[in-house]
Design an enzyme around this catalytic site. Structure first.
Site, short mmCIF file in Angstrom:
data_model
loop_
_atom_site.label_atom_id
_atom_site.label_comp_id
_atom_site.label_asym_id
_atom_site.label_seq_id
_atom_site.Cartn_x
_atom_site.Cartn_y
_atom_site.Cartn_z
N ARG A 47 -1.09 31.58 1.68
CA ARG A 47 -2.15 31.98 2.62
C ARG A 47 -3.53 31.50 2.21
NH1 ARG A 47 -1.86 37.25 5.36
NH2 ARG A 47 -0.46 37.77 3.66
N ASP A 52 -0.54 34.21 -6.35
CA ASP A 52 -2.00 34.18 -6.28
C ASP A 52 -2.66 35.44 -6.83
OD1 ASP A 52 -1.11 35.88 -4.32
OD2 ASP A 52 -2.43 35.13 -2.75
N THR A 91 4.95 38.48 -4.96
CA THR A 91 4.54 37.64 -3.83
C THR A 91 4.93 36.20 -4.13
OG1 THR A 91 2.66 36.61 -2.67
CG2 THR A 91 2.16 37.59 -4.80
N ARG A 145 10.15 6.77 7.49
CA ARG A 145 9.12 7.61 8.12
C ARG A 145 8.22 8.27 7.10
NH1 ARG A 145 12.93 10.87 12.39
NH2 ARG A 145 12.73 9.41 14.13
N ARG A 153 16.47 52.43 -12.32
CA ARG A 153 17.40 52.65 -13.44
C ARG A 153 16.65 53.15 -14.68
NH1 ARG A 153 22.09 48.84 -12.47
NH2 ARG A 153 22.97 49.82 -10.58
N ARG A 205 2.81 45.83 6.16
CA ARG A 205 1.38 45.84 5.86
C ARG A 205 0.82 46.98 6.70
NH1 ARG A 205 2.31 40.00 6.25
NH2 ARG A 205 2.14 39.14 4.17
N ASP A 240 3.36 33.71 -3.25
CA ASP A 240 2.16 32.85 -3.35
C ASP A 240 1.67 32.61 -4.78
OD1 ASP A 240 2.25 32.83 -0.63
OD2 ASP A 240 0.37 33.89 -0.29
N ARG A 291 10.72 32.37 2.31
CA ARG A 291 10.55 33.69 1.71
C ARG A 291 11.88 34.42 1.48
NH1 ARG A 291 5.62 36.64 4.41
NH2 ARG A 291 7.18 38.08 5.19
N GLY A 333 1.62 42.24 -3.37
CA GLY A 333 0.56 41.29 -3.69
C GLY A 333 -0.79 41.98 -3.86
N ASP A 334 -1.87 41.20 -3.82
CA ASP A 334 -3.17 41.81 -4.13
C ASP A 334 -3.64 42.81 -3.08
OD1 ASP A 334 -3.67 39.79 -2.39
OD2 ASP A 334 -5.27 38.84 -3.57
N GLY A 392 4.02 41.01 2.23
CA GLY A 392 5.10 40.05 2.49
C GLY A 392 6.19 40.22 1.45
O1 F6P Z 1 1.74 36.44 1.18
C1 F6P Z 1 2.96 35.88 1.38
C2 F6P Z 1 2.99 35.09 2.66
O2 F6P Z 1 4.30 34.58 2.84
C3 F6P Z 1 1.96 33.98 2.77
O3 F6P Z 1 2.33 32.81 2.09
C4 F6P Z 1 1.87 33.82 4.25
O4 F6P Z 1 0.60 33.32 4.62
C5 F6P Z 1 2.05 35.19 4.76
O5 F6P Z 1 2.73 35.92 3.76
C6 F6P Z 1 2.83 35.28 6.04
O6 F6P Z 1 2.87 36.58 6.45
P1 F6P Z 1 3.76 37.12 7.65
O7 F6P Z 1 5.17 37.29 7.14
O8 F6P Z 1 3.13 38.40 8.03
O9 F6P Z 1 3.73 36.09 8.74
#
Ligand code: F6P
Length: 322
Positions: free
Chosen positions: A171, A129, A125, A162, A25, A72, A127, A254, A102-103, A11
């Protein structure tokens, strides 16, 4: 190292461009040739490269997304795909690869490293994470975007007395939800790392605050908890009598121009990856931030580390946002 490649994978995250810029650079000013790999590991498999120079990364420091595109790659997860990527690297004289992601992307980098292509990972990322890092590129921008969106949601939530249930990304983790939840003053925050009970932690909390004359509510839910926010909003309305709505923020979180923090961290990490690692012929590493310093970890070790949410921060949130 004479030639290195740089790619963004998984992502995308705001600040990835600033990291690519720093890698390119730093390499260029130190006489190293850089190839930009398009669309993550797919580009490594297919030889989808662009020759980078100082000017090819001009005017990107402030842009969200990634100039190198991201993906991915299902093919790279297979041994055949991996072997193709290794072949392409060898054919193009690539001595090392910088992987920004990311990982999942780091696992790819680890597998390539194991097969003789030195890789360095840079954490990118939203996240936050990645276990070995306090901080990942894109996290700060994303938090600020969520805060800005939820502040707007708050205006209309308040005008109508509300409750709005907001789902944010993450994720498998609750870093975004916890910190954004604090920043917007959410009455309840649901994250995967901390056990919760909807009756006790949402409905009863709301009822308690209703007794103090509170009339509008924000509930922040991390997508990783797997709660359907539309159903949750309905149930809140039934049980508390407060008219409720659900809002899934989605991919708006994002995008956007990276914050100062993301640009600076990305620049430091990109520079470190080339100057302190690849230029010294050190590969198989992950660049990380620890207490404000830029450090590195062995990629195998990094992927086996554990990261824990700050439970005291959660306690603070629950004590104050009432
Ligand atoms: O890992 C980053 C992330 O934005 C997560 O927070 C989310 O679950 C996922 O990617 C969404 O992925 P995609 O863009 O493939 O829907």
């Amino acid at each position: 190292m004479k030639t290195i490649a740089v790619l963004t994978s998984g992502g995308d995250a705001p600040g990835m461009n600033a990291a690519v810029r720093a890698v390119v650079r730093t390499a260029c000013v130190n006489g190293i040739r850089v190839l930009g790999v398009l669309r993550g590991y797919n580009g490594l498999i297919n030889g989808d490269f662009i020759e980078m120079n100082l000017r090819s990364v001009s005017d990107i420091i402030h842009r969200g997304g990634t100039k190198l595109y991201s993906a991915r790659s299902a093919e790279f997860a297979t041994e055949e795909g991996m072997q193709k990527a290794i072949h392409t690297c060898k054919e193009n004289g690539i001595d090392g690869v910088v992987v920004i992601g990311g990982d999942g992307s780091f696992r790819g980098a680890r597998d390539l490293s194991e097969r003789g292509i030195p890789c360095v990972g840079i954490p990118g990322t939203i996240d936050n994470d990645i276990a070995c890092c306090d901080y990942t590129i894109g996290y700060d921008t994303c938090l600020n975007t969520i805060m800005d969106c939820v502040d707007r949601i708050r205006d209309t939530t308040e005008s109508h007395d509300r409750c709005t249930v907001v789902e944010v990304m993450g994720r498998r983790s609750g870093y975004l939800a916890l910190n954004a939840g604090i920043a917007v003053g959410a009455t309840s925050i649901l994250i995967p790392e901390i056990k919760f009970d909807i009756e006790k932690d949402v409905i009863e909390r709301m009822k308690r605050t209703q007794l103090t004359d509170k009339k509008h509510f924000l509930i922040v839910v991390a997508e990783g908890v797997g709660v359907n926010v539309v159903d949750l909003a309905k149930s809140i309305q039934e049980k508390t009598g407060v008219e409720s709505r659900a809002c899934i923020l989605g991919h708006i979180q994002r995008g956007g121009s990276p914050t100062v923090k993301d640009r600076v961290m990305a620049t430091r990490m990109g520079n470190y990856a080339v100057k302190e690692l690849l230029m010294k012929n050190i590969g198989n590493k992950v660049v990380a931030s620890r207490h404000g310093d830029i450090v590195d970890y062995d990629i195998f070790e990094a992927l086996n580390m554990q990261k824990h949410i700050d439970e005291d921060l959660f306690r603070v949130a629950m004590e104050v946002s009432i």
